[in-house]
Design an enzyme around this catalytic site. Structure first.
Site, PDB file in Angstrom:
ATOM      1  N   HIS A  15       0.870  -1.425  -0.036  1.00  0.00           N
ATOM      2  CA  HIS A  15      -0.033  -0.173   0.004  1.00  0.00           C
ATOM      3  C   HIS A  15       0.864   1.180   0.002  1.00  0.00           C
ATOM      4  O   HIS A  15       1.672   1.352   0.899  1.00  0.00           O
ATOM      5  CB  HIS A  15      -0.720   0.188   1.120  1.00  0.00           C
ATOM      6  N   ALA A  16       0.846   1.951  -1.006  1.00  0.00           N
ATOM      7  CA  ALA A  16       1.687   3.047  -1.409  1.00  0.00           C
ATOM      8  C   ALA A  16       1.782   4.206  -0.204  1.00  0.00           C
ATOM      9  O   ALA A  16       2.797   4.669   0.199  1.00  0.00           O
ATOM     10  CB  ALA A  16       1.335   3.841  -2.903  1.00  0.00           C
ATOM     11  N   ARG A  17       0.753   4.600   0.271  1.00  0.00           N
ATOM     12  CA  ARG A  17       0.835   5.772   1.317  1.00  0.00           C
ATOM     13  C   ARG A  17       1.436   5.254   2.700  1.00  0.00           C
ATOM     14  O   ARG A  17       1.576   6.153   3.614  1.00  0.00           O
ATOM     15  CB  ARG A  17      -0.350   5.895   1.424  1.00  0.00           C
ATOM     16  N   GLU A  18       1.509   3.901   2.847  1.00  0.00           N
ATOM     17  CA  GLU A  18       2.015   3.486   4.266  1.00  0.00           C
ATOM     18  C   GLU A  18       3.632   3.448   4.240  1.00  0.00           C
ATOM     19  O   GLU A  18       4.316   2.550   4.416  1.00  0.00           O
ATOM     20  CB  GLU A  18       1.475   2.122   4.563  1.00  0.00           C
TER      21      GLU A  18
ATOM     22  N   ASN B 107      -3.319  -5.791  -1.887  1.00  0.00           N
ATOM     23  CA  ASN B 107      -3.642  -6.637  -0.776  1.00  0.00           C
ATOM     24  C   ASN B 107      -4.987  -7.201  -0.542  1.00  0.00           C
ATOM     25  O   ASN B 107      -5.810  -7.769   0.057  1.00  0.00           O
ATOM     26  CB  ASN B 107      -3.428  -6.194   0.556  1.00  0.00           C
TER      27      ASN B 107
ATOM     28  N   SER C 141       0.657  -0.135   7.519  1.00  0.00           N
ATOM     29  CA  SER C 141       0.458   1.035   8.268  1.00  0.00           C
ATOM     30  C   SER C 141      -0.827   1.542   8.187  1.00  0.00           C
ATOM     31  O   SER C 141      -1.406   1.723   7.188  1.00  0.00           O
ATOM     32  CB  SER C 141       1.536   2.063   8.044  1.00  0.00           C
TER      33      SER C 141
ATOM     34  N   GLU D  56       0.557  -4.275  11.177  1.00  0.00           N
ATOM     35  CA  GLU D  56      -0.076  -2.821  11.077  1.00  0.00           C
ATOM     36  C   GLU D  56       1.044  -1.865  11.984  1.00  0.00           C
ATOM     37  O   GLU D  56       0.818  -2.071  13.297  1.00  0.00           O
ATOM     38  CB  GLU D  56      -1.434  -2.595  11.591  1.00  0.00           C
TER      39      GLU D  56
END
Ligand code: NAG
Length: 421
Positions: A180-183, A253, A307, A383
């Site tokens: 997930h790119a923004r994490e 995911n 995250s 997470e």
């Protein structure tokens, strides 16, 4: 000096323009019945969700654009969904982040370090760092270039082994980050694990008695997009599906072949949790699939770094029942969580360990469930903490998060040694 100052100011100015799309966007915490909140996921930008209590309630963070705000708040009122304003203006938060990263990068450069644990790097810098490790530790680190991303970026990963992956008695641990790119904070954690295994060896046994495969930047297209265009982008950037012009990208995911295609929420290309046109449609996800398949006979632990939320989640996310080794999954998870909690910041929440569907909500096509189904005994979605910053963890917290997360993952590795060797 004047020149570098101009460069920094220029970058900051560009950054300011870039975050305009989130000007005036607000962040709300909302809570209500689990399914009701989960159903909003397809229609709204839910940033994260977690169980609010044992009462079947879910709490979520939600971004609302100025023009849609009133209508949604009214809808929540009629549905008895609670809400509370958390942040006034997301654009301001992203601008602050840019300034901090520029400063900490400048500091690191001045101190002559190639990589440090107090800032974020772009995909190219991360790849350079991996190549450098490969050159510096040729007997221990092999850098693999398995495939290109949809937009043609290299997805590098490293294999770490004192026996060139030839000792078939050794167990393998597989870790990925930034699906997930923004994490963003997930990648420094992956890089720190590599560092602790090859450069600043913390526990000899973990390097010598185990083989590791670490994919620190699984979704470089999405990640670069978060740097240059949209800090909150989550998916890949592929356009191989119907409706891609309007809604590009796939949730990596949800793209694994485990109960894929069985949830209507994940079938809509515009949904945040779009599963893709077929299982393993994404080249980025095929890299993870191939790594797992390649090491299936020896793989003992798989962790997908995400995250945020301080959680270690295990299967089955598709129906909330437990795999046959549920007890081991829980035990290893609790040991990892305990090691992390010992080092956590006071303000951080304790890790929650549990079944993904019970703790969060139902999900299909996840790497955690697929890796468990194909035979890796211990598989988790991890997470990491976001504190009050959600995905936008300020660089000054990176050191804390990489240190405590490594403590947990090292504990997981020791569990593997104690059980499977
Ligand atoms: C839940 O899903 C798992 C994974 O596919 C499966 O093995 C199990 O039989 C399912 N349990 C029920 C009650 O449907």
């Amino acid at each position: 000096m004047a020149r570098s100052l101009v460069a920094v100011l220029l970058l900051v100015a560009l950054a300011h323009a870039r975050h305009e799309k989130y000007e005036g966007h607000q962040l709300y915490s909302i809570w209500g019945p689990s399914q009701e909140i989960a159903d909003l996921d397809a229609k709204l930008d839910i940033l994260s969700a977690k169980a609010a209590s044992a009462s079947g309630q879910l709490e979520a963070l939600l971004r609302l654009a100025p023009e849609e705000k009133e209508a949604w708040l009214q809808y929540f009122d009629t549905k008895n969904i609670g809400y509370k304003l958390m942040a006034e203006n997301l654009a301001d938060i992203f601008r602050e982040e840019d300034v901090k990263i520029q400063k900490s990068k400048a500091n690191a450069k001045r101190n002559g370090r190639s990589i440090s644990w107090d800032t974020y790097y772009n995909a190219e810098e991360i790849n350079e760092h991996l190549d450098e490790l490969g050159r510096k530790y040729p007997d221990l680190v092999t850098v693999i270039n398995p495939a290109l991303s949809y937009e043609g970026r290299q997805i590098k990963y490293v294999r770490i082994s004192t026996s060139r992956f030839e000792d078939l008695r050794k167990r393998v641990i597989i870790i990925d980050a930034a699906v997930h790119a923004r994490e963003w904070v997930t990648t420094p954690v992956a890089l720190y694990i590599i560092d602790q295994l090859v450069a600043n060896i913390a526990d000899n046994r973990l390097t010598e008695q185990l083989d590791w495969v670490i994919i620190p930047m699984a979704n470089p297209d999405g990640y670069e997009y978060t740097i240059n265009e949209d800090r909150l982008w989550r998916k890949t950037r592929s356009k191989a599906h119907e409706g891609a012009e309007e809604c590009p990208g796939v949730d990596g995911n949800r793209n694994f072949d485990h109960h894929w295609g069985t949830r209507p929420e994940s079938a809509d290309p515009c949904s945040l949790i779009y599963e893709g046109p077929s299982a393993f449609s994404e080249p980025e996800i095929r890299v993870i699939r191939d790594v797992v398949n390649q090491h299936l006979d020896r793989a003992a632990l798989y962790i997908s770094l995400h995250s945020y939320g301080n959680m270690l989640l295990y299967a089955w996310g598709n129906n909330g029942t437990l795999p046959s080794n549920g007890l081991s999954l829980h035990l290893a998870g609790v040991q990892m969580a305990t090691a992390i909690d010992k080092l956590k910041l006071d303000k951080a929440e304790h890790y929650i360990v549990g079944n993904a569907a019970s703790v969060l909500y139902y999900s299909t096509g996840t790497s955690r469930d697929w890796t468990r189904a194909v035979g890796i005994p211990l598989t988790y979605t991890m997470e990491l903490p976001g504190y009050e910053y959600l995905f936008v963890v300020p660089p000054e917290y990176i050191k804390q998060i990489v240190t405590e997360s490594w403590a947990g993952i090292a504990e997981g590795a020791r569990y593997v040694l104690s059980i499977y060797n």
